[in-house]
Write an enzyme that holds these catalytic residues in place. Sequence first.
Site, short mmCIF file in Angstrom:
data_model
loop_
_atom_site.label_atom_id
_atom_site.label_comp_id
_atom_site.label_asym_id
_atom_site.label_seq_id
_atom_site.Cartn_x
_atom_site.Cartn_y
_atom_site.Cartn_z
N ARG A 98 0.82 -1.17 0.15
CA ARG A 98 0.10 0.10 0.12
C ARG A 98 0.87 1.10 -0.06
NH1 ARG A 98 -5.57 -0.22 1.86
NH2 ARG A 98 -6.08 -2.16 1.01
N ARG B 147 -3.88 6.79 0.81
CA ARG B 147 -4.24 7.92 1.41
C ARG B 147 -3.33 8.83 2.36
NH1 ARG B 147 -9.34 4.73 3.30
NH2 ARG B 147 -7.82 3.32 3.24
N ARG C 68 -6.98 11.12 -6.50
CA ARG C 68 -8.22 10.22 -6.28
C ARG C 68 -9.58 11.13 -6.46
NH1 ARG C 68 -11.71 8.74 -2.62
NH2 ARG C 68 -12.40 6.73 -1.94
N ASP D 163 -6.76 -3.13 -7.42
CA ASP D 163 -7.40 -3.62 -5.98
C ASP D 163 -7.70 -4.96 -6.31
OD1 ASP D 163 -8.28 -2.71 -3.57
OD2 ASP D 163 -9.83 -4.08 -3.67
N TYR E 220 -14.83 -11.76 0.41
CA TYR E 220 -15.30 -10.61 0.06
C TYR E 220 -16.74 -10.72 -0.78
CZ TYR E 220 -11.48 -7.96 2.02
OH TYR E 220 -10.67 -7.33 2.81
O1 CP3 Z 1 -0.24 -1.49 -2.43
C1 CP3 Z 1 -0.35 -0.72 -3.53
O2 CP3 Z 1 0.09 0.47 -3.18
C2 CP3 Z 1 -0.98 -1.03 -4.69
C3 CP3 Z 1 -2.41 -1.02 -4.55
C4 CP3 Z 1 -3.43 -1.95 -3.58
C5 CP3 Z 1 -4.66 -1.47 -2.95
N1 CP3 Z 1 -5.07 -2.62 -2.55
C6 CP3 Z 1 -5.15 -0.03 -3.52
C7 CP3 Z 1 -6.18 0.19 -2.19
C8 CP3 Z 1 -3.24 -3.32 -3.31
C9 CP3 Z 1 -1.86 -4.37 -3.58
C10 CP3 Z 1 -4.34 -3.63 -2.66
C11 CP3 Z 1 -4.53 -5.07 -2.00
C12 CP3 Z 1 -5.70 -5.31 -1.20
N2 CP3 Z 1 -7.08 -4.75 -1.49
C13 CP3 Z 1 -5.89 -6.36 -0.41
C14 CP3 Z 1 -4.70 -7.39 0.02
C15 CP3 Z 1 -3.78 -6.55 0.98
C16 CP3 Z 1 -4.32 -6.15 2.44
O3 CP3 Z 1 -4.45 -4.91 2.47
O4 CP3 Z 1 -4.93 -7.00 2.92
C17 CP3 Z 1 -7.21 -6.14 0.05
C18 CP3 Z 1 -7.78 -7.27 1.28
C19 CP3 Z 1 -7.88 -5.35 -0.60
C20 CP3 Z 1 -9.26 -4.94 -0.53
C21 CP3 Z 1 -9.58 -3.67 0.07
N3 CP3 Z 1 -9.33 -2.48 -0.84
C22 CP3 Z 1 -10.15 -3.07 1.16
C23 CP3 Z 1 -10.43 -4.09 2.28
C24 CP3 Z 1 -10.06 -1.72 1.18
C25 CP3 Z 1 -10.74 -1.06 2.20
C26 CP3 Z 1 -9.59 -0.75 3.35
C27 CP3 Z 1 -9.16 0.75 2.97
O5 CP3 Z 1 -7.97 0.74 3.24
O6 CP3 Z 1 -9.96 1.75 2.58
C28 CP3 Z 1 -9.42 -1.52 -0.23
C29 CP3 Z 1 -9.56 -0.14 -0.79
C30 CP3 Z 1 -7.94 0.47 -1.11
N4 CP3 Z 1 -7.25 -0.23 -2.07
C31 CP3 Z 1 -7.41 1.66 -1.04
C32 CP3 Z 1 -6.33 1.56 -1.68
C33 CP3 Z 1 -5.08 2.74 -1.72
C34 CP3 Z 1 -8.01 2.70 -0.20
C35 CP3 Z 1 -9.27 3.22 -1.00
C36 CP3 Z 1 -9.24 4.74 -1.03
O7 CP3 Z 1 -8.46 5.53 -1.63
O8 CP3 Z 1 -10.23 5.08 -0.31
#
Ligand code: CP3
Length: 328
Positions: A10, A14, A23, A60, A136
């Site tokens: 990640r 944010r 975003r 994602d 999910y």
């Molecule tokens: O790592 C990186 O920079 C690359 C991008 C990336 C994202 N999600 C962007 C993201 C990667 C590799 C993921 C993987 C992901 N997504 C996982 C596996 C890794 C982990 O963190 O456990 C999972 C379970 C998800 C599903 C997901 N996406 C959730 C549960 C959420 C909400 C939680 C949160 O942090 O808001 C997301 C949203 C998400 N994916 C964001 C980002 C940058 C935040 C969204 C936003 O900008 O509001």
Amino acid sequence: MARPPFWLMRQAGRYLPEYRAARADAGSFLDLCYNPKLAEEVTLQPLRRYGMDAAILFADILLIPHALGQPLAYREGEGPVLDPIRSAAELSKLDVTRIHETLAPVYETVSRLSQSIPQSCTLIGFAGAPWTVATYMVEGRGSKDYAHTKHWIYSDPDGFGELMEILVASTTEYLLRQVAAGAEVIQIFDTWAGVLPDDAFRKWAIEPTRRIVEGLRARHPDLPVIGFPKGVGANIIDYVKETGVTAVSLDTGTPLHWAAQEVQSLVPVQGNLDPLLLVEGGAAMERRIAEILETLGKRPFIFNLGHGIVPQTPPENVARLAALIRGE
Ligand code: CP3
């Protein structure tokens, strides 16, 4: 001691003001994922600030269910929300015919990045493991107990197996297309692998991942694949031996000395700083970084976190971490 390469799960997100701006420009999180120009931009943002050794595609893990036609929204403060699928009969709601058309912008993002990242930087593509993506799809959101998914695997394993077949096939093809577009390494995120008892872990986490790795290697025998089976404790050893991953990412709870002896003797490891120590910064963070480097840095190792960066992380702590890894 040579410094290890580093990147952070990640690393785009944010905690960076420039991410929040991109975003907002995109409209929604999904619009950002499907906008190759902006997705490329946010992938590059952390590299400009901190010079990581790898860029991870901005996308994602839930784009696969979305591209299969399952309605998906990301709600502020709530995370992802999907219309749940809880039985084999409901699988007919999924449409496997248009998936790569929907995902085409992601492949374009990879292809742009393969041209624009610094030469010394490795481009990582990724997907969720079928088990984690399925949680999910079935729960319809994040969960504390995975009750619906577990009910399905225990009451109708064959029906759940049909969902897993769809996910194994679509994820393998998704990753092959990322590689064709220029991804040099693949990471497979199995964030919720740790909630399964070990026989179910073997069936629903190891086996689908093994098949994906096999499918990738059939076309790209030398493709490096990093597995991230989070929260699985000692089961990580079977995971490494049976999936065929090239390297494994350690979660924050994995004991360092145990990992050095039992896991790093099998494959290179990645990890595992607590993302909350990156929020904390200061001496507590620096002490732990030193311990990790000391214990895991003598053999093949990629410095990373034990899970993703959280939004409240102060960017200056990431800068300090980057300087420490470089020995500055
Ligand atoms: O790592 C990186 O920079 C690359 C991008 C990336 C994202 N999600 C962007 C993201 C990667 C590799 C993921 C993987 C992901 N997504 C996982 C596996 C890794 C982990 O963190 O456990 C999972 C379970 C998800 C599903 C997901 N996406 C959730 C549960 C959420 C909400 C939680 C949160 O942090 O808001 C997301 C949203 C998400 N994916 C964001 C980002 C940058 C935040 C969204 C936003 O900008 O509001």
